[in-house]
Write a protein that holds these residues in place. Structure first.
Motif, mmCIF file in Angstrom:
data_model
loop_
_atom_site.group_PDB
_atom_site.id
_atom_site.type_symbol
_atom_site.label_atom_id
_atom_site.label_comp_id
_atom_site.label_asym_id
_atom_site.label_seq_id
_atom_site.Cartn_x
_atom_site.Cartn_y
_atom_site.Cartn_z
ATOM 1 N N ASP A 145 32.338 11.529 -12.611
ATOM 2 C CA ASP A 145 31.873 11.567 -11.226
ATOM 3 C C ASP A 145 33.002 11.540 -10.193
ATOM 4 O OD1 ASP A 145 29.039 11.211 -12.119
ATOM 5 O OD2 ASP A 145 29.830 9.284 -12.779
ATOM 6 N N ARG A 146 34.191 11.164 -10.608
ATOM 7 C CA ARG A 146 35.303 11.050 -9.663
ATOM 8 C C ARG A 146 35.976 12.383 -9.363
ATOM 9 N NH1 ARG A 146 38.526 6.663 -13.080
ATOM 10 N NH2 ARG A 146 37.789 8.152 -14.656
ATOM 11 N N ILE A 147 35.731 13.398 -10.166
ATOM 12 C CA ILE A 147 36.433 14.665 -9.972
ATOM 13 C C ILE A 147 35.920 15.375 -8.719
ATOM 14 C CG2 ILE A 147 34.874 16.097 -11.358
ATOM 15 C CD1 ILE A 147 37.397 17.538 -12.421
ATOM 16 N N LYS A 148 36.830 15.961 -7.950
ATOM 17 C CA LYS A 148 36.474 16.722 -6.761
ATOM 18 C C LYS A 148 36.029 18.137 -7.169
ATOM 19 C CE LYS A 148 37.680 13.407 -3.932
ATOM 20 N NZ LYS A 148 36.638 12.653 -3.189
ATOM 21 N N ALA A 149 35.105 18.685 -6.407
ATOM 22 C CA ALA A 149 34.582 20.017 -6.724
ATOM 23 C C ALA A 149 35.681 21.070 -6.677
ATOM 24 C CB ALA A 149 33.447 20.379 -5.787
ATOM 25 N N ASP A 150 36.595 20.966 -5.709
ATOM 26 C CA ASP A 150 37.681 21.941 -5.616
ATOM 27 C C ASP A 150 38.582 21.874 -6.844
ATOM 28 O OD1 ASP A 150 36.903 23.025 -3.197
ATOM 29 O OD2 ASP A 150 38.139 21.655 -1.996
ATOM 30 N N TYR B 239 36.689 23.393 -9.761
ATOM 31 C CA TYR B 239 36.641 24.850 -9.641
ATOM 32 C C TYR B 239 37.968 25.482 -10.045
ATOM 33 C CZ TYR B 239 36.159 29.458 -7.483
ATOM 34 O OH TYR B 239 36.126 30.806 -7.272
ATOM 35 N N ARG B 240 39.068 24.879 -9.591
ATOM 36 C CA ARG B 240 40.391 25.418 -9.940
ATOM 37 C C ARG B 240 40.616 25.369 -11.448
ATOM 38 N NH1 ARG B 240 44.799 22.796 -11.130
ATOM 39 N NH2 ARG B 240 44.066 20.826 -10.220
ATOM 40 N N LEU B 241 40.287 24.249 -12.067
ATOM 41 C CA LEU B 241 40.488 24.116 -13.510
ATOM 42 C C LEU B 241 39.591 25.098 -14.274
ATOM 43 C CD1 LEU B 241 40.666 20.221 -13.824
ATOM 44 C CD2 LEU B 241 42.547 21.843 -14.186
ATOM 45 N N ALA B 242 38.342 25.225 -13.852
ATOM 46 C CA ALA B 242 37.424 26.138 -14.532
ATOM 47 C C ALA B 242 37.894 27.581 -14.422
ATOM 48 C CB ALA B 242 36.016 25.983 -13.964
ATOM 49 N N CYS B 243 38.392 27.982 -13.244
ATOM 50 C CA CYS B 243 38.905 29.343 -13.068
ATOM 51 C C CYS B 243 40.141 29.583 -13.925
ATOM 52 C CB CYS B 243 39.223 29.605 -11.597
ATOM 53 S SG CYS B 243 37.764 29.783 -10.545
ATOM 54 N N GLU B 244 40.912 28.534 -14.168
ATOM 55 C CA GLU B 244 42.093 28.653 -15.022
ATOM 56 C C GLU B 244 41.741 28.686 -16.509
ATOM 57 O OE1 GLU B 244 44.356 25.274 -13.869
ATOM 58 O OE2 GLU B 244 45.138 26.189 -12.019
ATOM 59 N N GLY B 245 40.470 28.424 -16.839
ATOM 60 C CA GLY B 245 40.033 28.468 -18.231
ATOM 61 C C GLY B 245 39.961 27.127 -18.909
ATOM 62 N N SER C 162 28.946 26.891 -8.164
ATOM 63 C CA SER C 162 28.234 28.138 -7.894
ATOM 64 C C SER C 162 28.465 28.601 -6.464
ATOM 65 C CB SER C 162 26.741 27.942 -8.171
ATOM 66 O OG SER C 162 26.030 29.130 -7.914
ATOM 67 N N ARG C 163 28.428 27.681 -5.520
ATOM 68 C CA ARG C 163 28.651 28.054 -4.118
ATOM 69 C C ARG C 163 30.068 28.554 -3.891
ATOM 70 N NH1 ARG C 163 25.215 23.598 -3.571
ATOM 71 N NH2 ARG C 163 26.945 22.116 -3.367
ATOM 72 N N ARG C 164 31.035 27.975 -4.584
ATOM 73 C CA ARG C 164 32.424 28.447 -4.446
ATOM 74 C C ARG C 164 32.590 29.840 -5.048
ATOM 75 N NH1 ARG C 164 32.324 23.305 -3.755
ATOM 76 N NH2 ARG C 164 34.018 22.176 -2.688
ATOM 77 N N ILE C 165 31.910 30.094 -6.140
ATOM 78 C CA ILE C 165 31.941 31.438 -6.733
ATOM 79 C C ILE C 165 31.316 32.442 -5.773
ATOM 80 C CG2 ILE C 165 31.069 32.866 -8.619
ATOM 81 C CD1 ILE C 165 31.116 30.315 -10.364
ATOM 82 N N GLU C 166 30.203 32.067 -5.170
ATOM 83 C CA GLU C 166 29.500 32.960 -4.241
ATOM 84 C C GLU C 166 30.382 33.293 -3.038
ATOM 85 O OE1 GLU C 166 26.383 35.337 -2.994
ATOM 86 O OE2 GLU C 166 26.657 34.277 -4.905
ATOM 87 N N ARG C 167 31.067 32.288 -2.503
ATOM 88 C CA ARG C 167 31.947 32.543 -1.355
ATOM 89 C C ARG C 167 33.066 33.494 -1.729
ATOM 90 N NH1 ARG C 167 31.234 26.888 -0.045
ATOM 91 N NH2 ARG C 167 33.227 26.361 -1.030
ATOM 92 N N VAL D 93 32.900 30.922 -15.471
ATOM 93 C CA VAL D 93 33.378 29.748 -14.733
ATOM 94 C C VAL D 93 32.411 28.575 -14.881
ATOM 95 C CG1 VAL D 93 33.932 28.842 -12.443
ATOM 96 C CG2 VAL D 93 34.709 31.125 -13.096
ATOM 97 N N LEU D 94 31.119 28.821 -14.673
ATOM 98 C CA LEU D 94 30.141 27.743 -14.805
ATOM 99 C C LEU D 94 30.075 27.228 -16.240
ATOM 100 C CD1 LEU D 94 27.159 28.987 -12.590
ATOM 101 C CD2 LEU D 94 29.054 27.478 -11.966
ATOM 102 N N GLY D 95 30.383 28.103 -17.188
ATOM 103 C CA GLY D 95 30.360 27.708 -18.597
ATOM 104 C C GLY D 95 31.509 26.818 -19.015
ATOM 105 N N ARG D 96 32.398 26.461 -18.090
ATOM 106 C CA ARG D 96 33.499 25.546 -18.406
ATOM 107 C C ARG D 96 33.104 24.084 -18.222
ATOM 108 N NH1 ARG D 96 36.037 28.762 -21.652
ATOM 109 N NH2 ARG D 96 37.211 30.437 -20.673
ATOM 110 N N LEU D 97 31.931 23.819 -17.664
ATOM 111 C CA LEU D 97 31.454 22.440 -17.556
ATOM 112 C C LEU D 97 30.656 22.140 -18.824
ATOM 113 C CD1 LEU D 97 31.306 19.882 -15.884
ATOM 114 C CD2 LEU D 97 29.276 20.801 -14.745
ATOM 115 N N LEU D 98 31.166 21.226 -19.651
ATOM 116 C CA LEU D 98 30.687 21.046 -21.018
ATOM 117 C C LEU D 98 30.038 19.686 -21.222
ATOM 118 C CD1 LEU D 98 33.972 22.294 -22.758
ATOM 119 C CD2 LEU D 98 32.082 23.692 -21.888
ATOM 120 N N VAL D 99 29.151 19.630 -22.213
ATOM 121 C CA VAL D 99 28.558 18.353 -22.625
ATOM 122 C C VAL D 99 28.625 18.259 -24.149
ATOM 123 C CG1 VAL D 99 27.035 18.112 -20.641
ATOM 124 C CG2 VAL D 99 26.237 19.355 -22.662
ATOM 125 N N LEU D 100 28.652 17.036 -24.644
ATOM 126 C CA LEU D 100 28.730 16.763 -26.077
ATOM 127 C C LEU D 100 27.359 16.334 -26.581
ATOM 128 C CD1 LEU D 100 30.343 16.287 -28.727
ATOM 129 C CD2 LEU D 100 30.801 13.955 -27.872
#
Length: 384
Positions: free
Chosen positions: A39-44, A47-53, A73-78, A112-119
């Motif tokens: 919960d502490r991670i910032k959206a920006d 997003y940067r990490l997800a875009c980097e893979g 999703s909103r950052r991708i849309e922009r 990009v959205l597929g980089r947010l993972l769950v176990l």
């Protein structure tokens, strides 16, 4: 089978290395780097990490993870709606160019959205705060538990949604009943093609019919309800075959509908052969997309070239096909007619209908012009 690795600190601040198998229904490979996120991670930052893979293995609150998906999703849309810096080429505005641009945009979004993972742990348990119960939904989608697995949150949401569809079903007016789609099987939400099969005149006599690429089994059920004595249905998807069997059982049609093997045509001949192939000649990127995209139109070609060998004298082949591929410039208008003639077939009749789905009226859709003009046809074919 791919495996992903990551490290986490335990309660004693010692770093431990973990591993689990990777599962994603799309063709996207696993991320090479995976880090824990909460919960502490910032959206920006996310997003940067997800875009980097980089994969973000979520360890925080479940509902906060869903909110983060919305922020990504909103950052991708922009980004995708920014005015292009390069001048458009002469072909940029063609329907085919718009289609491929739309596909690339959707692919980037999914990646990009597929980089947010769950176990998913023992028995598909999701150990996150305020997480829903997902074990039954995952077992329906993935089969018996076979060890810890990491999946994108977007996929898990799809699995949950599929479980809900499977539970409540989709009402099909032509049947007066519900069809229950399984995960990874295209749902019959576009009722216009079902109505075409329900209304077209059956060739006399019609003791036997084949339903090629049956999916949920909806067309096989419609034919059986119309009085066809024996319907044999096939599909290349194991999930689809299981889904069709389930629906045939629910509708009490097991005595007249036989869910067959994975080949396109079953053995023998029939009075009627029905085929509702994927409508767009493009490469699918996930299991459910196989109901929409068919590389090179191979299923249409296979149906046409194999039809005469599987028709009884006086029998008909019904090809249910949208002209969306033609409107998008993905298939030439004369290609289908040329294929029919080359296969030694002639057109008895063509029954047309217009789309009733929401996308046809969505003016914000980049492909709106083609979708609004789309016509779905049932081609009645027989020997020349």
């Amino acid at each position: 089978m791919s495996t992903i690795h990551w490290t986490e600190s335990n309660t004693n601040s010692n770093t431990q290395r973990h591993a689990a198998r990777w599962h994603f229904e799309s063709s996207t490979p696993p991320p090479r780097t995976v880090v824990s996120a909460d919960d502490r991670i910032k959206a920006d930052t996310a997003y940067r990490l997800a875009c980097e893979g980089t994969g973000l293995l979520w360890r925080g609150d479940y509902h906060n993870a869903r909110q983060l998906l919305g922020s990504l999703s909103r950052r991708i849309e922009r980004r995708t709606t920014r005015r292009p810096t390069q001048k458009p080429t002469l072909q940029d505005g063609t329907p085919a160019a718009l289609f491929h641009l739309h596909r690339r945009s959707r692919s980037h979004r999914a990646r990009v959205l597929g980089r947010l993972l769950v176990l998913l742990e023992d028995g598909y348990r999701l150990e996150l705060r305020r997480a829903p119960e997902v074990r039954r939904a995952c077992a329906e989608a993935y089969g018996p538990w076979s060890g810890p697995m990491v999946v994108p949150l977007t996929e898990l949401l799809g699995v949950i949604g599929a479980h809900q569809w499977r539970t409540k079903g989709v009402r099909v007016p032509a049947l007066g009943a519900r069809i229950h789609p399984h995960y990874g099987v295209f749902s019959p939400v576009r009722g216009e093609y079902v109505d075409l099969v329900a209304q077209a005149p059956l060739p006399p006599p019609c003791a036997t019919a084949f339903d090629l690429g049956t999916g949920t089994g909806v067309l096989a059920a419609v034919l059986a309800r119309r009085g066809v004595g024996r319907v044999v249905a096939t599909d290349s998807s194991v999930r689809a075959l299981a889904c069709a069997r389930d629906n045939v059982r629910r509708l009490h049609l097991t005595g007249c509908v036989d869910i067959g093997g994975s080949g396109l045509f079953p053995a023998g001949r029939a009075n009627l052969v029905v085929c509702n192939p994927p409508w767009l000649p493009a490469r699918p990127t996930s299991a459910v997309e196989q109901g929409v995209y068919d590389p090179g139109g191979s299923m249409v070609h296979g149906f046409l070239t194999g039809l005469t060998a599987h028709l009884e004298p006086g029998g008909e082949g019904w090809l249910i096909l949208s002209d969306l591929a033609e409107l998008l410039g993905l298939r030439a208008r004369g290609e289908l007619l040329a294929g029919i003639e080359a296969a030694g077939l002639r057109v008895v009749d063509r029954i047309d209908t217009r789309p009733r789905h929401r996308r046809a009226a969505d003016t914000t859709d980049p492909l709106h012009a083609a979708r609004a003009a789309e016509v779905t046809s049932l081609w009645r074919l027989t020997h020349t």
